[in-house]
Motif scaffolding. Structure first.
Motif, PDB file in Angstrom:
ATOM      1  N   LEU A  61       0.854  -1.359  -0.045  1.00  0.00           N
ATOM      2  CA  LEU A  61      -0.128  -0.052   0.170  1.00  0.00           C
ATOM      3  C   LEU A  61       0.999   1.387  -0.173  1.00  0.00           C
ATOM      4  O   LEU A  61       0.648   2.392  -0.808  1.00  0.00           O
ATOM      5  N   ALA A  62       1.810   1.265   0.981  1.00  0.00           N
ATOM      6  CA  ALA A  62       2.887   2.492   0.810  1.00  0.00           C
ATOM      7  C   ALA A  62       3.627   2.606  -0.386  1.00  0.00           C
ATOM      8  O   ALA A  62       3.934   3.656  -0.705  1.00  0.00           O
ATOM      9  N   ALA A  63       3.981   1.693  -1.196  1.00  0.00           N
ATOM     10  CA  ALA A  63       4.723   1.808  -2.184  1.00  0.00           C
ATOM     11  C   ALA A  63       3.918   2.136  -3.510  1.00  0.00           C
ATOM     12  O   ALA A  63       4.607   2.720  -4.240  1.00  0.00           O
ATOM     13  N   ARG A  64       2.693   2.031  -3.374  1.00  0.00           N
ATOM     14  CA  ARG A  64       1.962   2.226  -4.645  1.00  0.00           C
ATOM     15  C   ARG A  64       1.061   3.634  -4.445  1.00  0.00           C
ATOM     16  O   ARG A  64       0.381   4.065  -5.433  1.00  0.00           O
ATOM     17  N   CYS A  65       0.696   3.871  -3.275  1.00  0.00           N
ATOM     18  CA  CYS A  65      -0.281   5.023  -2.920  1.00  0.00           C
ATOM     19  C   CYS A  65       0.667   6.132  -1.954  1.00  0.00           C
ATOM     20  O   CYS A  65       0.628   5.642  -0.901  1.00  0.00           O
ATOM     21  N   PRO A  66       0.404   7.290  -2.673  1.00  0.00           N
ATOM     22  CA  PRO A  66       1.204   8.293  -1.710  1.00  0.00           C
ATOM     23  C   PRO A  66       0.425   8.595  -0.251  1.00  0.00           C
ATOM     24  O   PRO A  66       0.852   8.982   0.724  1.00  0.00           O
ATOM     25  N   VAL A  67      -1.085   8.432  -0.293  1.00  0.00           N
ATOM     26  CA  VAL A  67      -1.666   8.629   1.202  1.00  0.00           C
ATOM     27  C   VAL A  67      -1.487   7.555   2.047  1.00  0.00           C
ATOM     28  O   VAL A  67      -1.142   7.903   3.221  1.00  0.00           O
ATOM     29  N   PHE A  68      -1.562   6.402   1.472  1.00  0.00           N
ATOM     30  CA  PHE A  68      -1.125   5.261   2.766  1.00  0.00           C
ATOM     31  C   PHE A  68       0.388   5.314   2.954  1.00  0.00           C
ATOM     32  O   PHE A  68       0.654   5.044   4.156  1.00  0.00           O
ATOM     33  N   ARG A  69       1.087   5.645   2.170  1.00  0.00           N
ATOM     34  CA  ARG A  69       2.673   6.043   2.414  1.00  0.00           C
ATOM     35  C   ARG A  69       2.927   6.921   3.632  1.00  0.00           C
ATOM     36  O   ARG A  69       3.598   6.585   4.414  1.00  0.00           O
ATOM     37  N   ALA A  70       1.894   7.949   3.454  1.00  0.00           N
ATOM     38  CA  ALA A  70       1.863   9.115   4.583  1.00  0.00           C
ATOM     39  C   ALA A  70       1.448   8.532   5.847  1.00  0.00           C
ATOM     40  O   ALA A  70       2.061   8.775   7.027  1.00  0.00           O
ATOM     41  N   GLU A  98     -17.269  -2.281  -2.210  1.00  0.00           N
ATOM     42  CA  GLU A  98     -16.887  -2.649  -3.593  1.00  0.00           C
ATOM     43  C   GLU A  98     -15.797  -1.673  -4.273  1.00  0.00           C
ATOM     44  O   GLU A  98     -15.286  -2.341  -5.061  1.00  0.00           O
ATOM     45  N   VAL A  99     -16.144  -0.382  -4.152  1.00  0.00           N
ATOM     46  CA  VAL A  99     -15.176   0.484  -4.767  1.00  0.00           C
ATOM     47  C   VAL A  99     -13.948   0.352  -4.457  1.00  0.00           C
ATOM     48  O   VAL A  99     -12.997   0.444  -4.918  1.00  0.00           O
ATOM     49  N   LEU A 100     -13.758   0.210  -2.877  1.00  0.00           N
ATOM     50  CA  LEU A 100     -12.637  -0.113  -2.277  1.00  0.00           C
ATOM     51  C   LEU A 100     -11.799  -1.276  -2.766  1.00  0.00           C
ATOM     52  O   LEU A 100     -10.525  -1.034  -2.945  1.00  0.00           O
ATOM     53  N   LYS A 101     -12.563  -2.543  -2.837  1.00  0.00           N
ATOM     54  CA  LYS A 101     -12.069  -3.575  -3.274  1.00  0.00           C
ATOM     55  C   LYS A 101     -11.429  -3.486  -4.672  1.00  0.00           C
ATOM     56  O   LYS A 101     -10.171  -4.000  -5.098  1.00  0.00           O
ATOM     57  N   GLU A 102     -12.130  -2.834  -5.609  1.00  0.00           N
ATOM     58  CA  GLU A 102     -11.551  -2.402  -6.812  1.00  0.00           C
ATOM     59  C   GLU A 102     -10.238  -1.535  -6.908  1.00  0.00           C
ATOM     60  O   GLU A 102      -9.156  -1.765  -7.488  1.00  0.00           O
ATOM     61  N   LEU A 103     -10.381  -0.562  -6.102  1.00  0.00           N
ATOM     62  CA  LEU A 103      -9.118   0.318  -5.801  1.00  0.00           C
ATOM     63  C   LEU A 103      -7.934  -0.405  -5.211  1.00  0.00           C
ATOM     64  O   LEU A 103      -6.933  -0.266  -5.938  1.00  0.00           O
ATOM     65  N   VAL A 104      -8.085  -1.426  -4.297  1.00  0.00           N
ATOM     66  CA  VAL A 104      -7.097  -1.818  -3.830  1.00  0.00           C
ATOM     67  C   VAL A 104      -6.389  -3.008  -4.716  1.00  0.00           C
ATOM     68  O   VAL A 104      -5.222  -3.335  -5.107  1.00  0.00           O
ATOM     69  N   ASP A 163      -9.048  10.148  -6.877  1.00  0.00           N
ATOM     70  CA  ASP A 163      -8.766  11.538  -6.665  1.00  0.00           C
ATOM     71  C   ASP A 163      -8.617  11.638  -5.162  1.00  0.00           C
ATOM     72  O   ASP A 163      -7.634  12.413  -4.583  1.00  0.00           O
ATOM     73  N   MET A 164      -9.131  10.877  -4.235  1.00  0.00           N
ATOM     74  CA  MET A 164      -9.108  11.014  -2.682  1.00  0.00           C
ATOM     75  C   MET A 164      -7.673  10.584  -2.311  1.00  0.00           C
ATOM     76  O   MET A 164      -6.923  10.965  -1.512  1.00  0.00           O
ATOM     77  N   TYR A 165      -7.252   9.446  -2.971  1.00  0.00           N
ATOM     78  CA  TYR A 165      -5.913   8.767  -2.632  1.00  0.00           C
ATOM     79  C   TYR A 165      -4.663   9.011  -3.582  1.00  0.00           C
ATOM     80  O   TYR A 165      -3.939   8.282  -3.550  1.00  0.00           O
ATOM     81  N   LEU A 166      -5.000  10.036  -4.508  1.00  0.00           N
ATOM     82  CA  LEU A 166      -3.821  10.571  -5.328  1.00  0.00           C
ATOM     83  C   LEU A 166      -3.351   9.445  -6.247  1.00  0.00           C
ATOM     84  O   LEU A 166      -1.925   9.420  -6.304  1.00  0.00           O
ATOM     85  N   LEU A 167      -4.303   8.630  -6.593  1.00  0.00           N
ATOM     86  CA  LEU A 167      -3.745   7.625  -7.850  1.00  0.00           C
ATOM     87  C   LEU A 167      -4.197   8.155  -9.170  1.00  0.00           C
ATOM     88  O   LEU A 167      -5.270   8.164  -9.787  1.00  0.00           O
ATOM     89  N   GLU A 168      -3.047   8.912  -9.536  1.00  0.00           N
ATOM     90  CA  GLU A 168      -3.178   9.376 -10.851  1.00  0.00           C
ATOM     91  C   GLU A 168      -3.538   8.626 -12.159  1.00  0.00           C
ATOM     92  O   GLU A 168      -4.449   9.084 -13.012  1.00  0.00           O
TER      93      GLU A 168
END
Length: 410
Positions: free
Chosen positions: A259-268, A290-296, A319-324
């Motif tokens: 999670l930290a390697a791939r997502c700036p928000v989780f890294r913080a 269901e949306v969270l499962k797809e995002l992860v 947009d919330m988790y900065l996954l451009e």
């Protein structure tokens, strides 16, 4: 008495020395003999080995004493092929040389013309038609090519055809062809059915040899990388998790490092002294399970299996988790799903999130289907609640290329 004993001892000593000398001499002779036999055996083995290698070579059999490395090389000779149909009207009045207009190949690197002599080239070809391919312009090194030409009858079928034969090198300003392609009388004869309304139709094909491509086939087949699938298994099967994601009363097991390697928000969250780092638990707000499962799933594998079905919700989460990258994938999916019924809704959605590409596509779509869209219920909502968006659509309508008839938007 003493002298007699000493003499006997001396004689015994001399006898032992004599026997020892004879034994040493015999051993030396036998050693030399053994060396000679060993050398003869070694020479004999080498001779037999050389004879055997020569026998293998004569029979074309690989020598088992020589280790062979097998390498396969694959050479692909490519040729670019293009054709042209040339129609000559009032052919019976054509005298001397006739040249077609210029034409090029698909990549427009070569410029050609066709050249027809109605009286042959050279005395030996008198009363013959000579047909040539002329390279008007090309590379300084020239090209390697060959050609085929045919004359069609009134039914559009090939009546006479020939090719230039082997591939030839051709420089700019030179031509290849057939000086005695066919006889003049064979063209003009009525029973041949070639001329219709005094019109001659020819077709030609040119084959230009491209640079060969060499590749060496791999001796060892390297398996494809399955890292995305294997990381996806960690997520799908909850293997060795070290944190949990809680959303809507459901809890999902995950891995902090990924999670930290791939997502700036989780890294913080996991790198700083925050509650999520201390408890190894992340409470997710504003996202459906269901949306969270797809995002992860995207975080672990880079793939979004249900992108088309939940592109809008995923775009908000991205947009919330900065996954451009995920955000741009959602934009692309929404651009491809624009319809008369949802165009206004998507335009309003772009006003809430920074999606310039999607916004531009939505306005362009509305501009192109305006007369249908203004009849939809969404248009009234757009006028009442988002007048600034009406202004953007209005500016797009009055830009260059707008339709001549424009409805009143206010």
């Amino acid at each position: 008495m003493t002298k007699q004993v000493n003499g006997e001892k001396d004689r015994e000593s001399q006898g032992c020395e004599s026997l020892y000398g004879e034994w040493m001499q015999k051993e030396c002779l036998q050693g030399d003999s053994r060396d000679e036999v060993a050398e003869e055996n070694r020479d004999s083995r080498e001779t037999r080995h050389r004879q055997r290698r020569g026998d293998f070579k004569r029979r074309g059999i690989p020598d088992p004493a020589v280790k062979m490395t097998s390498i396969h090389c694959y050479t692909q000779c490519k040729a670019e092929r293009f054709s042209l149909t040339w129609t000559i009207t009032n052919f019976s009045f054509a005298e001397g040389c006739v040249e077609s207009s210029f034409f090029t190949n698909a990549r427009e690197q070569l410029k050609w013309s066709l050249f027809l002599s109605t009286n042959g080239v050279g005395l030996q070809n008198e009363r013959c038609l000579s047909f040539y391919f002329n390279l008007v312009s090309g590379p300084e090194t020239g090209v390697r090519c060959k050609g085929r030409m045919a004359i069609l009858n009134s039914e559009g079928e090939e009546a006479i055809s020939r090719d230039t034969g082997r591939v030839e090198s051709l420089m700019e300003g030179f031509a290849i062809g057939l000086p005695n392609f066919t006889r003049w009388d064979d063209i003009m004869a009525e029973e041949a059915g070639i001329l219709q309304d005094d019109t001659l139709t020819l077709t030609c094909e040119i084959h230009v040899l491209c640079r060969p491509e060499n590749t060496q086939l791999q001796q060892v087949k390297v398996p494809e990388c399955r890292m995305a699938e294997e990381l996806g298994d960690l997520w799908d099967q909850s293997l060795l998790p070290d944190c949990s994601l809680v959303v809507g009363g459901q809890e999902f097991q995950a891995h902090k490092a990924i999670l930290a390697a791939r997502c700036p928000v989780f890294r913080a969250m996991f790198l700083h002294d925050m509650k999520e780092r201390r408890t190894n638990r992340v409470d997710i707000q504003g996202v459906e399970p269901e949306v969270l499962k797809e995002l992860v799933t995207f975080i672990y594998t880079g793939k979004v299996p249900n992108l088309q079905d939940m592109a809008t919700e995923l775009l908000v989460a991205a947009d919330m988790y900065l996954l451009e990258r995920l955000k741009r994938m959602c934009e692309d999916a929404l651009c491809r799903s624009l319809t008369v019924e949802n165009a206004v809704e998507i335009l309003i959605f772009t006003d809430l999130h920074l999606t310039p590409n999607l916004r531009e596509e939505a306005i362009t779509f509305i501009k192109s289907h305006l007369f249908d869209i203004i009849e939809t219920p969404g248009w009234e909502s757009l006028q009442a609640d988002h007048p600034h968006l009406i202004g953007e659509v209005n500016r797009a309508l009055f830009s260059v290329g707008a339709p001549a008839k424009r409805p009143c938007l206010f």
